[in-house]
Design a protein around this motif. Structure first.
Motif, PDB file in Angstrom:
ATOM      1  N   SER A  99       0.816  -1.220   0.000  1.00  0.00           N
ATOM      2  CA  SER A  99       0.000   0.000   0.000  1.00  0.00           C
ATOM      3  C   SER A  99       0.846   1.266   0.000  1.00  0.00           C
ATOM      4  CB  SER A  99      -0.924   0.021   1.214  1.00  0.00           C
ATOM      5  OG  SER A  99      -1.932  -0.939   1.059  1.00  0.00           O
ATOM      6  N   SER A 100       2.090   1.169   0.377  1.00  0.00           N
ATOM      7  CA  SER A 100       2.928   2.369   0.484  1.00  0.00           C
ATOM      8  C   SER A 100       3.266   3.006  -0.864  1.00  0.00           C
ATOM      9  CB  SER A 100       4.207   2.059   1.252  1.00  0.00           C
ATOM     10  OG  SER A 100       3.885   1.682   2.564  1.00  0.00           O
ATOM     11  N   PRO A 101       3.765   2.262  -1.865  1.00  0.00           N
ATOM     12  CA  PRO A 101       4.072   2.917  -3.143  1.00  0.00           C
ATOM     13  C   PRO A 101       2.864   3.599  -3.798  1.00  0.00           C
ATOM     14  CG  PRO A 101       5.191   0.816  -3.028  1.00  0.00           C
ATOM     15  CD  PRO A 101       4.266   0.880  -1.842  1.00  0.00           C
ATOM     16  N   PRO A 102       1.674   2.961  -3.836  1.00  0.00           N
ATOM     17  CA  PRO A 102       0.530   3.688  -4.387  1.00  0.00           C
ATOM     18  C   PRO A 102       0.184   4.938  -3.573  1.00  0.00           C
ATOM     19  CG  PRO A 102       0.027   1.361  -4.315  1.00  0.00           C
ATOM     20  CD  PRO A 102       1.311   1.547  -3.580  1.00  0.00           C
ATOM     21  N   ALA A 103       0.332   4.852  -2.258  1.00  0.00           N
ATOM     22  CA  ALA A 103       0.030   6.023  -1.424  1.00  0.00           C
ATOM     23  C   ALA A 103       1.003   7.161  -1.718  1.00  0.00           C
ATOM     24  CB  ALA A 103       0.095   5.642   0.051  1.00  0.00           C
ATOM     25  N   ILE A 104       2.260   6.823  -1.891  1.00  0.00           N
ATOM     26  CA  ILE A 104       3.255   7.849  -2.238  1.00  0.00           C
ATOM     27  C   ILE A 104       2.932   8.439  -3.602  1.00  0.00           C
ATOM     28  CG2 ILE A 104       5.687   8.215  -2.811  1.00  0.00           C
ATOM     29  CD1 ILE A 104       6.323   6.104  -0.613  1.00  0.00           C
ATOM     30  N   GLY A 105       2.564   7.573  -4.546  1.00  0.00           N
ATOM     31  CA  GLY A 105       2.195   8.062  -5.874  1.00  0.00           C
ATOM     32  C   GLY A 105       0.979   8.978  -5.840  1.00  0.00           C
TER      33      GLY A 105
END
Length: 167
Positions: A99-105
């Protein structure tokens, strides 16, 4: 009357060169006395609100998908025991790592150029449209996850679930 109107406004704004009393009751004090600063601040505020909205949709959709897959997956039985389709470590992996990379994106998304022409959002974050959107998407994602588990576990690959005490 100026002080009362600033106090009653949703967001009271004062310029840095204004009186100390006005700056004291204002929610925002613009120190450079430039009106463009207000426009930039409103634009940035709307961008942040939109990013939060997208992030909440992403987070709730994936969590609803997990809940659907796990709760309905409890109905699957193997050797008279419920089968947990996701282990606690897999759930942690899904929540923390994937979930972290999409949240950063999502946090780096740019807003539309006409964001300031759109009326302010007075409906709040959880509108009926938003709730319907993440509920339907979450149920579809969870159902597809569950179907893929059943297909791989009980489909043409083998004679049923393999392994013991995997959960």
């Amino acid at each position: 009357t100026l002080f009362r109107s600033i106090k009653k406004a949703d967001v009271g704004c004062a310029m840095g060169s204004g009186t100390d009393v006005t700056k004291g009751v204002a929610d925002i004090v613009i120190t450079d006395d430039n009106f463009r600063t207000i426009v930039k601040a409103v634009r940035e505020g709307r961008r942040i609100a939109e990013v939060i909205r997208h992030f909440v949709i992403h987070l709730l959709t994936s969590n609803i998908a997990e809940v659907v897959a796990l709760v309905i997956g409890l109905c699957i039985r193997h050797e008279d025991r419920s089968v947990f389709i996701l282990s606690p470590l897999q759930i942690l992996w899904l929540n923390m790592v994937t979930s972290s990379p999409p949240a950063i994106g999502l946090s780096m998304d740019d807003v539309d150029d006409d964001i300031l022409e759109q009326p302010p959002n007075t409906k709040g974050l959880f509108t009926a449209e938003l709730i319907t959107d993440f509920m339907v998407s979450g149920v579809v994602m969870g159902t597809l996850c569950l179907c893929s588990f059943v297909y791989v576990g009980y489909g043409g690959y083998n004679d049923g679930l393999e392994g013991t005490d995997c959960n």
